[in-house]
Design a protein around this motif. Structure first.
Motif, PDB file in Angstrom:
ATOM      1  N   LEU A 135      56.285  42.385  52.764  1.00 56.13           N
ATOM      2  CA  LEU A 135      55.841  42.286  51.368  1.00 56.13           C
ATOM      3  C   LEU A 135      54.918  41.075  51.166  1.00 56.13           C
ATOM      4  O   LEU A 135      53.873  41.179  50.524  1.00 56.13           O
ATOM      5  CB  LEU A 135      57.063  42.181  50.446  1.00 56.13           C
ATOM      6  N   LEU A 136      55.281  39.924  51.745  1.00 53.57           N
ATOM      7  CA  LEU A 136      54.503  38.710  51.504  1.00 53.57           C
ATOM      8  C   LEU A 136      53.131  38.776  52.163  1.00 53.57           C
ATOM      9  O   LEU A 136      52.144  38.306  51.607  1.00 53.57           O
ATOM     10  CB  LEU A 136      55.288  37.486  51.986  1.00 53.57           C
ATOM     11  N   GLY A 137      53.073  39.379  53.358  1.00 49.74           N
ATOM     12  CA  GLY A 137      51.776  39.546  54.024  1.00 49.74           C
ATOM     13  C   GLY A 137      50.864  40.477  53.247  1.00 49.74           C
ATOM     14  O   GLY A 137      49.675  40.198  53.055  1.00 49.74           O
ATOM     15  N   VAL A 138      51.447  41.570  52.762  1.00 48.36           N
ATOM     16  CA  VAL A 138      50.664  42.544  51.982  1.00 48.36           C
ATOM     17  C   VAL A 138      50.247  41.909  50.646  1.00 48.36           C
ATOM     18  O   VAL A 138      49.144  42.134  50.151  1.00 48.36           O
ATOM     19  CB  VAL A 138      51.467  43.852  51.778  1.00 48.36           C
ATOM     20  N   ALA A 139      51.147  41.071  50.080  1.00 43.74           N
ATOM     21  CA  ALA A 139      50.829  40.386  48.821  1.00 43.74           C
ATOM     22  C   ALA A 139      49.631  39.453  49.004  1.00 43.74           C
ATOM     23  O   ALA A 139      48.800  39.308  48.105  1.00 43.74           O
ATOM     24  CB  ALA A 139      52.036  39.600  48.330  1.00 43.74           C
ATOM     25  N   ALA A 140      49.530  38.823  50.179  1.00 37.85           N
ATOM     26  CA  ALA A 140      48.379  37.937  50.456  1.00 37.85           C
ATOM     27  C   ALA A 140      47.084  38.751  50.465  1.00 37.85           C
ATOM     28  O   ALA A 140      46.070  38.320  49.898  1.00 37.85           O
ATOM     29  CB  ALA A 140      48.580  37.224  51.792  1.00 37.85           C
ATOM     30  N   ALA A 141      47.133  39.931  51.093  1.00 34.40           N
ATOM     31  CA  ALA A 141      45.939  40.798  51.125  1.00 34.40           C
ATOM     32  C   ALA A 141      45.567  41.234  49.713  1.00 34.40           C
ATOM     33  O   ALA A 141      44.391  41.256  49.343  1.00 34.40           O
ATOM     34  CB  ALA A 141      46.208  42.019  51.997  1.00 34.40           C
ATOM     35  N   PHE A 142      46.599  41.541  48.913  1.00 41.97           N
ATOM     36  CA  PHE A 142      46.385  41.952  47.522  1.00 41.97           C
ATOM     37  C   PHE A 142      45.690  40.821  46.747  1.00 41.97           C
ATOM     38  O   PHE A 142      44.716  41.050  46.022  1.00 41.97           O
ATOM     39  CB  PHE A 142      47.746  42.297  46.911  1.00 41.97           C
ATOM     40  N   THR A 143      46.173  39.573  46.923  1.00 46.59           N
ATOM     41  CA  THR A 143      45.577  38.422  46.222  1.00 46.59           C
ATOM     42  C   THR A 143      44.131  38.220  46.660  1.00 46.59           C
ATOM     43  O   THR A 143      43.259  37.919  45.855  1.00 46.59           O
ATOM     44  CB  THR A 143      46.397  37.144  46.498  1.00 46.59           C
ATOM     45  N   PHE A 144      43.878  38.408  47.971  1.00 45.92           N
ATOM     46  CA  PHE A 144      42.510  38.242  48.491  1.00 45.92           C
ATOM     47  C   PHE A 144      41.571  39.282  47.868  1.00 45.92           C
ATOM     48  O   PHE A 144      40.486  38.957  47.391  1.00 45.92           O
ATOM     49  CB  PHE A 144      42.520  38.391  50.020  1.00 45.92           C
ATOM     50  N   VAL A 145      42.019  40.536  47.858  1.00 48.74           N
ATOM     51  CA  VAL A 145      41.178  41.613  47.311  1.00 48.74           C
ATOM     52  C   VAL A 145      40.974  41.411  45.804  1.00 48.74           C
ATOM     53  O   VAL A 145      39.880  41.599  45.282  1.00 48.74           O
ATOM     54  CB  VAL A 145      41.816  42.995  47.614  1.00 48.74           C
ATOM     55  N   LEU A 146      42.038  40.967  45.128  1.00 48.29           N
ATOM     56  CA  LEU A 146      41.957  40.716  43.679  1.00 48.29           C
ATOM     57  C   LEU A 146      40.909  39.649  43.384  1.00 48.29           C
ATOM     58  O   LEU A 146      40.139  39.763  42.428  1.00 48.29           O
ATOM     59  CB  LEU A 146      43.332  40.258  43.182  1.00 48.29           C
ATOM     60  N   SER A 147      40.858  38.607  44.219  1.00 51.15           N
ATOM     61  CA  SER A 147      39.910  37.519  43.975  1.00 51.15           C
ATOM     62  C   SER A 147      38.465  37.942  44.248  1.00 51.15           C
ATOM     63  O   SER A 147      37.534  37.233  43.894  1.00 51.15           O
ATOM     64  CB  SER A 147      40.262  36.301  44.831  1.00 51.15           C
ATOM     65  N   ALA A 148      38.291  39.090  44.898  1.00 48.36           N
ATOM     66  CA  ALA A 148      36.930  39.568  45.170  1.00 48.36           C
ATOM     67  C   ALA A 148      36.454  40.558  44.110  1.00 48.36           C
ATOM     68  O   ALA A 148      35.306  40.982  44.129  1.00 48.36           O
ATOM     69  CB  ALA A 148      36.882  40.217  46.551  1.00 48.36           C
ATOM     70  N   LEU A 149      37.361  40.954  43.180  1.00 51.03           N
ATOM     71  CA  LEU A 149      36.968  41.907  42.130  1.00 51.03           C
ATOM     72  C   LEU A 149      36.083  41.217  41.103  1.00 51.03           C
ATOM     73  O   LEU A 149      36.293  40.052  40.788  1.00 51.03           O
ATOM     74  CB  LEU A 149      38.207  42.454  41.415  1.00 51.03           C
ATOM     75  N   LYS A 150      35.102  41.957  40.578  1.00 46.84           N
ATOM     76  CA  LYS A 150      34.256  41.402  39.515  1.00 46.84           C
ATOM     77  C   LYS A 150      34.900  41.734  38.180  1.00 46.84           C
ATOM     78  O   LYS A 150      35.123  42.894  37.871  1.00 46.84           O
ATOM     79  CB  LYS A 150      32.855  42.000  39.594  1.00 46.84           C
ATOM     80  N   MET A 151      35.195  40.670  37.419  1.00 48.51           N
ATOM     81  CA  MET A 151      35.897  40.876  36.157  1.00 48.51           C
ATOM     82  C   MET A 151      34.941  40.677  34.983  1.00 48.51           C
ATOM     83  O   MET A 151      34.196  39.700  34.964  1.00 48.51           O
ATOM     84  CB  MET A 151      37.038  39.853  36.064  1.00 48.51           C
ATOM     85  N   PRO A 152      34.939  41.589  33.990  1.00 48.38           N
ATOM     86  CA  PRO A 152      34.070  41.383  32.826  1.00 48.38           C
ATOM     87  C   PRO A 152      34.549  40.180  32.025  1.00 48.38           C
ATOM     88  O   PRO A 152      35.703  40.117  31.624  1.00 48.38           O
ATOM     89  CB  PRO A 152      34.224  42.681  32.023  1.00 48.38           C
ATOM     90  N   SER A 153      33.666  39.194  31.819  1.00 39.37           N
ATOM     91  CA  SER A 153      34.059  37.999  31.088  1.00 39.37           C
ATOM     92  C   SER A 153      33.703  38.168  29.612  1.00 39.37           C
ATOM     93  O   SER A 153      32.830  38.954  29.264  1.00 39.37           O
ATOM     94  CB  SER A 153      33.327  36.797  31.684  1.00 39.37           C
ATOM     95  N   VAL A 154      34.371  37.399  28.759  1.00 37.91           N
ATOM     96  CA  VAL A 154      34.126  37.563  27.314  1.00 37.91           C
ATOM     97  C   VAL A 154      32.727  37.091  26.895  1.00 37.91           C
ATOM     98  O   VAL A 154      32.245  37.427  25.843  1.00 37.91           O
ATOM     99  CB  VAL A 154      35.201  36.837  26.457  1.00 37.91           C
TER     100      VAL A 154
END
Lengths: 248, 225
Positions: free
Chosen positions: B44-63
């Protein structure tokens, strides 16, 4: 990922990661020990030349990878160069550009360029699996290595899931407005969060069915001529440190 | 916001690495204990690290209309505990340095301290305080995620001001300068990340309440509601 593509397709791919690690370390030492901004820029140019000309990394890719870091460097250097002086309690601050501040900013820019060039040399010539192998030999805790191995193996699966989901959402106008984009991204992230549990559970079952409850180890490349490579890259790194001292 | 390779003086780079080391060490101890009790958490923790990495690469619409990247520290801290987030964050930051050239190796300690220590601990503290005074779940999540993001950026500004004090005004003026420069992007980002995390938790509560209950994020009563 551009860096990953370069790391698997360059002329230094088969050189032992220890040698490239030594060269990167020498590059960082040279950047930090350079006495003047010009010397640090000289170190950066030498390291970039080794990466582009020696390892055969295309210049366009090199600059595209370096661009976000250079943007941070530009903003921060400007902040360092500009000095705010309090005028009085009512008049606020006056903005000045001091000679000493500009010199300090130039020193930081030179050092950062050198450090960035050293980092890019290691990252663009060495696949992450080789770096994890090197960290294992350097006695990094097994728990941390396990997280690294699993993270590396899974991040491409997640990247693919993100790409496919985003395509499907875009086809349904999911990113047409800011409000829709926020909602679509929230659903995408929630879906990925659930996949964390599902995929980790599946991996656990797969590992347990093979009695895999110990450290996660994978076969590594055989690097012939390791000693020779280490000697050559140590000599090259020492030359760059010498260059930084001569130019200072 | 990552401090790039070579930006900090050598004494600061070593100092921040030493400051982060106990948190990463404690995190590893927590993780080892969790794996002994529940062996399935190893994956779980290894997969969670990959999830955090991919999340940080997503482009988020800013206000403000521009695009930014979420840090995921608030979400990770609420889901996986702040102690476990330090080693996970360390791995994610190392991967970002080596795969994306964001951050660096000599500045890894400073970046770990701001993003994998201050952010997650701030998120957990704010979330628990908000839940303690009976604020609604969504508002508590919004506050935790956005304040964690904001404190991460304030810590980074503090690290830079500490390394490069203003020649006239010292640390305070330098801190104000860095806060001012980075506020343009980071305050809208913090609000956007707070809103995004609420949307994520709403979707999770609706479709995956059982998993949230297993992770002690929601109580059984909230799941039934």
């Amino acid at each position: 990922m551009l860096i990953e593509q370069c790391a698997y397709a360059n002329r230094l791919r088969l050189v032992t990661p220890a040698a490239k690690g030594i060269f990167c370390l020498c590059g960082v030492i040279a950047s930090f020990s350079a006495g003047t901004p010009a010397a640090a820029c000289g170190v950066a140019a030498a390291l970039a030349s080794v990466t582009v000309l020696g390892a055969g990394i295309p210049m366009g890719r090199y600059l595209r990878v370096a661009a976000p870091a250079l943007l941070f460097l530009g903003t921060s250097a400007l902040t360092l160069a500009v000095s705010l002086t309090p005028e009085s309690l009512n008049n606020g601050f006056s903005i000045r550009i001091e000679r000493t501040s500009v010199q300090a900013a130039a020193q930081v820019v030179g050092r950062s360029l050198g450090g960035l060039a050293a980092l890019l040399f290691l990252a663009m010539t060495t696949p992450l699996t080789d770096i994890i192998g090197l960290l294992r030999r350097l006695r990094t805790p097994e728990t941390l290595l396990d997280i690294m191995v699993l993270c590396y193996r899974t991040l491409f699966v997640f990247s693919e899931a993100v790409r496919e989901t985003t395509t499907a959402q875009s086809a349904r106008l999911g990113y047409a407005t800011t409000r829709h984009a926020l909602r679509s991204m929230g659903i995408l992230t929630a879906n990925l969060t659930v996949q964390v549990w599902q995929r980790s559970q599946a991996l656990h079952v797969a590992a347990m069915s093979r009695n895999g409850d110990g450290p996660l180890r994978f076969l590594e490349h055989d690097h012939h001529h390791s000693a020779r490579d280490c000697f050559v890259f140590l000599a090259g790194g020492s030359l760059i440190i010498f260059l930084s001292q001569v130019l200072s | 916001m990552h401090i790039m390779e070579g930006f900090l003086p050598v004494t600061h780079a070593i100092g921040w690495s030493l400051a982060s080391a106990p948190f990463v060490g404690y995190g590893l101890y927590v993780i080892k204990k969790r794996i002994r009790e529940k062996p399935e958490q190893r994956m779980l923790l290894g997969v969670a690290a990959a999830f955090t990495f991919v999340l940080s690469a997503l482009k988020m619409p800013s206000v403000t209309g521009s695009c930014s990247h979420p840090t995921g520290t608030g979400l990770g801290a609420v889901l996986f505990s702040p102690g476990a987030m330090a080693p996970i964050g360390a791995v994610v930051l190392l991967f970002q340095a080596l795969l994306l050239a964001h951050g660096g190796l000599t500045t890894l300690g400073a970046n770990i301290f701001s993003m994998a220590v201050v952010g997650p601990f701030a998120a957990t503290l704010v979330y628990r305080l908000a839940r303690g005074i009976k604020l609604p779940f969504s508002f508590a999540v919004f506050l935790a995620a956005s304040l964690a993001d904001l404190l991460t950026y304030v810590t980074t500004a503090g690290q830079l001001a500490f390394a490069f004090p203003d020649p006239v005004g010292g640390f305070a003026v330098s801190f104000a300068k860095f806060c001012g420069v980075f506020a343009v992007t980071q305050i809208p980002l913090a609000i956007s990340e707070g809103l995004l995390t609420v949307v994520v938790f709403n979707a999770l509560t609706r479709y995956n309440a059982r998993e949230l209950q297993d992770m002690n994020v929601l109580t059984g009563q909230e799941v039934r509601a």
